[in-house]
Design a protein around this motif. Structure first.
Motif, mmCIF file in Angstrom:
data_model
loop_
_atom_site.group_PDB
_atom_site.id
_atom_site.type_symbol
_atom_site.label_atom_id
_atom_site.label_comp_id
_atom_site.label_asym_id
_atom_site.label_seq_id
_atom_site.Cartn_x
_atom_site.Cartn_y
_atom_site.Cartn_z
ATOM 1 N N TYR A 29 0.813 -1.204 -0.012
ATOM 2 C CA TYR A 29 -0.133 0.034 -0.105
ATOM 3 C C TYR A 29 0.797 1.267 0.019
ATOM 4 N N SER A 30 0.352 2.453 -0.793
ATOM 5 C CA SER A 30 0.933 3.466 -0.908
ATOM 6 C C SER A 30 1.050 4.299 0.630
ATOM 7 N N LEU A 31 2.364 4.902 0.770
ATOM 8 C CA LEU A 31 2.470 5.811 1.993
ATOM 9 C C LEU A 31 1.994 6.907 2.010
ATOM 10 N N SER A 32 1.497 7.449 0.894
ATOM 11 C CA SER A 32 1.127 8.810 0.455
ATOM 12 C C SER A 32 -0.206 9.080 -0.102
ATOM 13 N N ASP A 33 -1.036 7.776 -0.158
ATOM 14 C CA ASP A 33 -2.188 7.913 -0.615
ATOM 15 C C ASP A 33 -3.319 7.484 0.897
ATOM 16 N N PRO A 34 -4.051 8.714 1.126
ATOM 17 C CA PRO A 34 -4.661 8.599 2.601
ATOM 18 C C PRO A 34 -5.637 7.183 2.799
ATOM 19 N N GLU A 35 -6.138 6.930 1.538
ATOM 20 C CA GLU A 35 -6.982 5.732 1.493
ATOM 21 C C GLU A 35 -6.149 4.344 1.829
ATOM 22 N N GLU A 36 -5.082 4.265 1.098
ATOM 23 C CA GLU A 36 -4.426 3.081 1.329
ATOM 24 C C GLU A 36 -3.622 3.075 2.581
ATOM 25 N N VAL A 37 -3.006 4.319 3.240
ATOM 26 C CA VAL A 37 -2.465 4.357 4.245
ATOM 27 C C VAL A 37 -3.372 3.690 5.418
ATOM 28 N N LYS A 38 -4.688 3.714 5.387
ATOM 29 C CA LYS A 38 -5.738 3.342 6.163
ATOM 30 C C LYS A 38 -5.493 1.615 6.252
ATOM 31 N N LEU A 39 -5.067 1.065 5.389
ATOM 32 C CA LEU A 39 -5.104 -0.520 5.315
ATOM 33 C C LEU A 39 -3.830 -1.026 6.308
ATOM 34 N N TYR A 40 -2.818 -0.035 6.508
ATOM 35 C CA TYR A 40 -1.798 -0.420 7.279
ATOM 36 C C TYR A 40 -2.387 -0.413 8.574
ATOM 37 N N GLY A 41 -3.274 0.078 9.189
ATOM 38 C CA GLY A 41 -3.975 0.071 10.403
ATOM 39 C C GLY A 41 -5.042 -0.927 10.305
ATOM 40 N N LYS A 42 -5.482 -1.301 9.444
ATOM 41 C CA LYS A 42 -6.674 -2.243 9.266
ATOM 42 C C LYS A 42 -5.874 -3.948 9.341
ATOM 43 N N TYR A 43 -4.488 -3.845 8.755
ATOM 44 C CA TYR A 43 -4.029 -4.916 8.906
ATOM 45 C C TYR A 43 -2.884 -5.133 10.068
ATOM 46 N N ALA A 44 -2.849 -4.150 10.659
ATOM 47 C CA ALA A 44 -1.758 -4.296 11.954
ATOM 48 C C ALA A 44 -2.175 -5.627 12.879
ATOM 49 N N LEU A 45 -1.202 -6.200 13.270
ATOM 50 C CA LEU A 45 -0.982 -7.504 14.116
ATOM 51 C C LEU A 45 -2.197 -8.529 13.493
ATOM 52 N N SER A 46 -2.093 -8.629 12.295
ATOM 53 C CA SER A 46 -2.907 -9.492 11.708
ATOM 54 C C SER A 46 -2.302 -10.745 11.174
ATOM 55 N N GLY A 47 -0.823 -10.838 11.467
ATOM 56 C CA GLY A 47 -0.037 -11.925 10.978
ATOM 57 C C GLY A 47 -0.542 -13.319 11.788
ATOM 58 N N VAL A 48 -0.340 -14.550 11.096
ATOM 59 C CA VAL A 48 -0.763 -15.617 11.566
ATOM 60 C C VAL A 48 0.006 -15.787 12.917
ATOM 61 N N PRO A 49 -0.967 -16.158 14.208
ATOM 62 C CA PRO A 49 0.004 -16.149 15.356
ATOM 63 C C PRO A 49 0.596 -17.292 15.461
ATOM 64 N N LEU A 50 1.742 -17.203 16.046
ATOM 65 C CA LEU A 50 2.444 -18.465 16.547
ATOM 66 C C LEU A 50 2.245 -18.840 18.094
ATOM 67 N N PRO A 51 2.284 -20.051 18.256
ATOM 68 C CA PRO A 51 1.812 -20.460 19.567
ATOM 69 C C PRO A 51 2.579 -19.602 20.794
ATOM 70 N N GLU A 52 3.751 -19.387 20.691
ATOM 71 C CA GLU A 52 4.273 -18.457 21.739
ATOM 72 C C GLU A 52 4.108 -17.009 21.603
ATOM 73 N N ALA A 53 3.159 -16.628 20.582
ATOM 74 C CA ALA A 53 2.840 -15.188 20.832
ATOM 75 C C ALA A 53 1.897 -14.710 21.924
ATOM 76 N N GLY A 54 1.300 -15.567 22.504
ATOM 77 C CA GLY A 54 0.519 -15.441 23.550
ATOM 78 C C GLY A 54 -0.809 -14.430 23.302
ATOM 79 N N LEU A 55 -1.299 -14.739 22.193
ATOM 80 C CA LEU A 55 -2.377 -13.945 21.852
ATOM 81 C C LEU A 55 -3.580 -14.288 22.884
ATOM 82 N N PRO A 56 -4.571 -12.720 22.920
ATOM 83 C CA PRO A 56 -5.444 -12.858 23.893
ATOM 84 C C PRO A 56 -6.484 -13.922 23.773
ATOM 85 N N GLU A 57 -6.949 -14.514 24.981
ATOM 86 C CA GLU A 57 -7.842 -15.470 24.937
ATOM 87 C C GLU A 57 -8.966 -15.392 23.856
#
Length: 186
Positions: A29-57
């Motif tokens: 996503y573009s860092l200068s396009d405001p609509e695309e910048v929002k997608l960085y927020g949308k996908y923050a911490l969306s990585g596949v959790p590893l067992p040791e990540a200790g994601l919330p219950e």
């Protein structure tokens, strides 16, 4: 930037890497396009959790499916937060998602510098394992002047390591803005 940060906690485990913070497939996503910048927020911490990540219950999502920002503005984590690649987009994605501060036992050096140098989020360190006592959704209050975090839900206050000049750099908007502000560069 205020010297008090108050908001809901999102609790993680140890060794949260930059692929978990912002997966590689979302670096397009573009860092200068405001609509695309929002997608960085949308996908923050969306990585596949590893067992040791200790994601919330219940694997509570950081950002709801239909949102671009999170209801959680303070991240509580174990040691080695931000390990992995030197992805500068990681602290940026957290900022776009609404994160104001991270409180972790320790950080990967490059992630920590990226937080500060870009003026994205305040990276606090603590000697205590807060991710063992704070729960996702707890209301927290960070007092930057006194280097404390109070869990308002549980009525407990913890000490944080002093930030030194880090707060001033983040508050200024990053290392270059700080240098200009302090007349350290022309």
């Amino acid at each position: 930037m205020d010297t008090i940060i108050q908001g809901k906690a999102y609790v993680l485990g140890k060794n949260i890497d930059t692929d978990q913070i912002i997966p590689a497939e979302h670096l397009v996503y573009s860092l200068s396009d405001p609509e695309e910048v929002k997608l960085y927020g949308k996908y923050a911490l969306s990585g596949v959790p590893l067992p040791e990540a200790g994601l919330p219950e219940g694997n509570t999502p950081f950002v709801a499916d239909d949102k671009f920002a999170s209801q959680y503005s303070i991240i509580i984590a174990g040691p080695n937060f931000g390990c992995g690649s030197s992805r500068e987009h990681a602290p940026f994605a957290l900022q776009v998602a609404g994160v104001k501060a991270i409180v972790a036992e320790s950080y990967a050096r490059i992630f920590y510098r990226n937080c500060v140098d870009g003026g994205f989020v305040i990276p606090y360190e603590t000697a205590e394992q807060l991710n063992q006592s704070v729960m996702t959704g707890d209301e927290l209050k960070i007092d930057i002047e006194n280097n404390t975090v109070t869990n308002l839900t549980q009525n407990i206050t913890y000490s944080l390591n002093p930030l030194g000049d880090v707060f001033d750099i983040v508050k200024a908007g990053g290392i270059f803005a700080y240098a200009k502000q302090e007349n350290l560069m022309a």
